[in-house]
Design a protein around this motif. Structure first.
Motif, short mmCIF file in Angstrom:
data_model
loop_
_atom_site.label_atom_id
_atom_site.label_comp_id
_atom_site.label_asym_id
_atom_site.label_seq_id
_atom_site.Cartn_x
_atom_site.Cartn_y
_atom_site.Cartn_z
N ALA A 96 0.83 -1.22 0.00
CA ALA A 96 0.00 0.00 0.00
C ALA A 96 0.86 1.26 0.00
N LEU A 97 2.00 1.19 0.72
CA LEU A 97 2.87 2.37 0.80
C LEU A 97 3.84 2.44 -0.38
N GLU A 98 4.28 1.27 -0.83
CA GLU A 98 5.18 1.24 -1.99
C GLU A 98 4.47 1.82 -3.21
N LYS A 99 3.15 1.59 -3.27
CA LYS A 99 2.35 2.11 -4.37
C LYS A 99 2.43 3.63 -4.45
N LEU A 100 2.61 4.25 -3.24
CA LEU A 100 2.70 5.72 -3.19
C LEU A 100 4.12 6.22 -3.45
N GLY A 101 5.05 5.29 -3.72
CA GLY A 101 6.40 5.72 -4.06
C GLY A 101 7.36 5.75 -2.90
N TYR A 102 7.04 5.06 -1.84
CA TYR A 102 7.97 5.00 -0.71
C TYR A 102 8.74 3.69 -0.74
N GLU A 103 9.88 3.74 -0.07
CA GLU A 103 10.65 2.52 0.08
C GLU A 103 10.34 1.96 1.47
N VAL A 104 9.86 0.76 1.56
CA VAL A 104 9.32 0.22 2.82
C VAL A 104 10.08 -1.00 3.31
N ASP A 105 10.55 -0.95 4.56
CA ASP A 105 11.09 -2.14 5.25
C ASP A 105 10.11 -2.52 6.35
N THR A 106 9.83 -3.81 6.49
CA THR A 106 8.88 -4.23 7.54
C THR A 106 9.56 -5.18 8.51
N PHE A 107 9.14 -5.08 9.78
CA PHE A 107 9.68 -5.93 10.84
C PHE A 107 8.54 -6.41 11.73
N THR A 108 8.62 -7.68 12.11
CA THR A 108 7.64 -8.19 13.09
C THR A 108 8.30 -8.40 14.46
N GLN A 109 9.63 -8.37 14.51
CA GLN A 109 10.35 -8.54 15.77
C GLN A 109 11.00 -7.22 16.18
N SER A 110 10.59 -6.68 17.34
CA SER A 110 11.12 -5.37 17.73
C SER A 110 12.64 -5.36 17.96
N PRO A 111 13.25 -6.43 18.50
CA PRO A 111 14.72 -6.37 18.67
C PRO A 111 15.45 -6.23 17.33
N GLU A 112 14.90 -6.88 16.31
CA GLU A 112 15.52 -6.77 14.98
C GLU A 112 15.42 -5.34 14.45
N ALA A 113 14.23 -4.74 14.68
CA ALA A 113 14.02 -3.35 14.24
C ALA A 113 14.95 -2.42 15.00
N MET A 114 15.10 -2.68 16.27
CA MET A 114 15.99 -1.87 17.12
C MET A 114 17.41 -1.95 16.59
N HIS A 115 17.79 -3.17 16.22
CA HIS A 115 19.11 -3.39 15.66
C HIS A 115 19.29 -2.60 14.35
N GLN A 116 18.21 -2.61 13.57
CA GLN A 116 18.25 -1.95 12.26
C GLN A 116 18.44 -0.43 12.39
N ILE A 117 17.77 0.19 13.38
CA ILE A 117 17.90 1.66 13.46
C ILE A 117 19.25 2.09 14.02
N GLN A 118 20.00 1.14 14.56
CA GLN A 118 21.37 1.47 14.95
C GLN A 118 22.25 1.60 13.70
N GLN A 119 21.87 0.86 12.64
CA GLN A 119 22.66 0.82 11.42
C GLN A 119 22.31 1.96 10.46
N THR A 120 20.99 2.19 10.35
CA THR A 120 20.57 3.13 9.30
C THR A 120 19.41 3.98 9.80
N SER A 121 19.13 5.04 9.09
CA SER A 121 18.04 5.90 9.54
C SER A 121 16.87 5.80 8.58
N TYR A 122 15.67 6.07 9.10
CA TYR A 122 14.45 6.07 8.30
C TYR A 122 13.82 7.45 8.39
N ASP A 123 13.11 7.83 7.33
CA ASP A 123 12.40 9.11 7.37
C ASP A 123 11.13 9.00 8.18
N ILE A 124 10.46 7.87 7.99
CA ILE A 124 9.19 7.67 8.72
C ILE A 124 9.21 6.27 9.34
#
Lengths: 137, 453
Positions: A32-60
């Motif tokens: 639904a969001l990719e259709k609007l032209g965004y690049e989307v990463d999805t996570f179902t495990q919060s520790p993995e997401a936490m790990h991810q934001i240490q590596q890179t930044s997201y706009d939203i």
């Protein structure tokens, strides 16, 4: 995980992280969001997401509030600390005014109660994107 | 009893009285005979016919007296007395005939004097013997009466003591019944107290009936409190359930929205997958609602053979969402081979849900919830330990935490959860106790009797 780590992405494309321990939410929000032209990463495990934001930044970041392991409030606090420019949109089934107010105090962009409409979340994401692009433009 | 003794004493004193009269008569006879012997002595002194005649005359008179008195005295005398009395008459008769014969023949036989003296002596000795016997009789009767009176007094005392003891033990027995009933009421086992209505015969039984009636009313009220307590915990459960329902609802909503928007582009297989996903989510909702409904339903207590481990599992599933939200980790350690318990599973679930909710609320920053089960063969109890690592309970609150309407959560709590839990466990003949250390956590221990094989 289906996050993509493109080095040569278009400068116009805003990066969005979706974090929800319900796989269906991730599965449905991503196209639904990719259709609007965004690049989307999805996570179902919060520790993995936490790990991810240490590596890179997201706009939203779109995150659920109540999750196993690290909960949404903790996660968004950390994300805001690392990248103050990141706009956070909270989605939760635990829709109470108290949690809503609490999340606004943390500098959350908007608050969406489950169940939500895809159009509703698309609209909020667009508003957040406009805010991000606004001063730059 | 006292009446009978009274009659007896009256009769025997009457007897003594008439005996005394007979003694009086015999005494008179005795004196009269002694007078006659005086005449006899005179005769021996003067040896003339006049003295003999005087003696005979006195003798006749005495005979007359004794004969007349006989009808009076004989019924009172005993057998040997009667014999002696008759002997007295016989000897006197012979004595007189001897004297009269001498008068008539004017001739005194050679052995007359000796005979007369011997017979005279016999007369006095017999009459004295009679007197002595009768005196002894009277004193014996009096002694017997005194002994009889003392004995009957003793007997009355003993009987009274026995009766007193009997009535006392009756009262004690009824008071014990009362005490047991009050104990059962205090333990919330109203059902057992309120079973048999009795027809009161005395004050204690009236009190027992009052307790029984009270128990019946309390039992009815307890059902209401039980339900109120259930509704109170239901209120807490609902907020968790709302969130739990939110997710599958949201999933269905998202699936449906996507399906509607991309319907044209989907193949049959994909459409089937969409519907399958939606169906799975509705199943998820159905289970949540079913659990909640099952918990809220008001049911009459139904005792059934249950596995404690299963009850714990169901109770934990009811608060699973709360545990997740509060970041509380559950650690369940219950052996597989525990003996079964005979309980109303939904009531024990209510207790456990109460305790779990309390534990979760005591750990706002998350923590550990331990549920340990064991079996104590000595007391034949199953022991369930529920331990949290929460804020603990203030020491001075501890004695009150099972009281109805006692709450430390101000307006958020009803004060019903633990008091209802206490009532339920006591109704199951079990026990629930608490230990707590402020800042360390709280430990509830539930004991339930294992089912007898």
């Amino acid at each position: 995980m289906d996050q993509t780590q493109e080095e040569n992405m278009s400068p116009d494309k805003l990066r969005i992280m979706v974090l929800d321990d319900e796989p269906i939410v991730c599965k449905r929000l991503k196209p639904a969001l990719e259709k609007l032209g965004y690049e989307v990463d999805t996570f179902t495990q919060s520790p993995e997401a936490m790990h991810q934001i240490q590596q890179t930044s997201y706009d939203i970041i779109i995150t659920d509030l109540k999750m196993k392991e690290i909960d949404g409030m903790q996660f968004l606090t950390e994300a805001k600390k690392r990248h103050p420019g990141t706009e956070v949109i909270v989605i939760t089934g635990f829709a109470t005014m108290e949690t809503a107010k609490q999340s606004f105090q943390k500098g959350v962009f908007d608050f969406i109660a489950k169940p939500f409409k895809l159009s509703e979340i698309q609209e909020v994401v667009n508003r957040a994107a406009a805010k991000i692009r606004g001063p730059a433009a | 009893m006292i009446f009978i003794i009274g009659i007896f004493v009256y009769l025997s004193f009457n007897n003594v009285l008439s005996k005394l009269r007979s003694i009086e008569i015999i005494d008179d006879v005795n004196i009269a005979l002694l007078e006659m012997r005086k005449a006899e002595k005179n005769y021996f002194l003067y040896r003339d016919a006049n003295a003999l005649k005087e003696l005979a005359k006195l003798g006749e008179e005495r005979y007359e007296i004794i004969q007349v008195s006989k009808s009076y005295v004989v019924p009172i005398l005993n057998k040997s007395g009667r014999k002696n009395y008759d002997r007295l008459l016989d000897i006197l008769k012979e004595y007189l005939s001897l004297a009269n014969n001498a008068i008539k023949t004017k001739e005194v036989p050679r052995d007359f004097e000796a005979k007369l003296r011997t017979m005279g002596q016999d007369l006095t000795s017999v009459s004295e013997l009679l007197l002595k016997q009768e005196r002894e009789n009277v004193s014996r009767t009096i002694n017997n009466n005194v002994l009889m009176l003392i004995t009957s007094l003793g007997v009355i005392l003993v009987i009274q003591l026995i009766l007193w003891q009997y009535f006392f033990s009756l009262i004690i027995q009824e008071l014990t019944v009362m005490e047991r009933m009050i104990k059962m009421v205090s333990e919330g086992r109203f059902h057992e107290v309120a079973v048999k209505p009795i027809l009161p015969h005395n004050e204690i039984e009236i009190a027992i009936k009052a307790i029984s009636d009270m128990a019946r009313k309390l039992e009815k009220r307890e059902d209401d409190i039980l339900q109120a307590g259930k509704l109170a915990s239901l209120g807490v459960l609902i907020s968790g359930v709302a969130h739990e329902l939110g997710n599958p609802l949201n999933n269905i909503s998202l699936m449906a929205q996507t399906y509607l928007s991309v319907y044209d582009m989907l193949g049959d297989e994909e459409k089937k997958n969409f519907m399958g996903d939606i169906y799975n989510q509705t199943e998820r909702i159905r289970k949540i609602v079913e659990n909640l409904l099952d918990f809220s339903r008001q049911k009459k207590q139904e005792l059934q053979e249950c596995d404690l481990k299963e009850i714990v599992r169901v109770s934990l599933s009811l608060v699973a969402n709360h545990l997740k939200l509060a970041k509380v980790k559950q650690h369940v350690a219950i052996p597989e081979n525990l003996p079964p318990v005979q309980v109303d599973a939904s009531q024990i679930e209510q207790v456990l849900v109460n305790l779990f909710i309390n534990a979760i609320q005591a750990m706002p920053e998350g923590g550990d919830l331990d549920v340990n089960g064991s079996y104590d063969p000595q007391s034949a109890n199953l022991i369930l330990e529920i331990r949290d690592t929460g804020i603990g309970i203030q020491k001075d609150y501890l004695p009150n935490i099972f009281d109805p309407f006692f709450t430390t959560k101000s307006t958020k709590g009803t004060g019903l959860g633990l008091s209802v839990s206490y009532g339920i466990i006591r109704q199951h003949h079990g026990d629930i106790s608490v230990e707590s250390e402020e800042g360390q956590g709280t430990r509830f221990i539930i004991k339930l009797p294992a089912m007898k094989k």
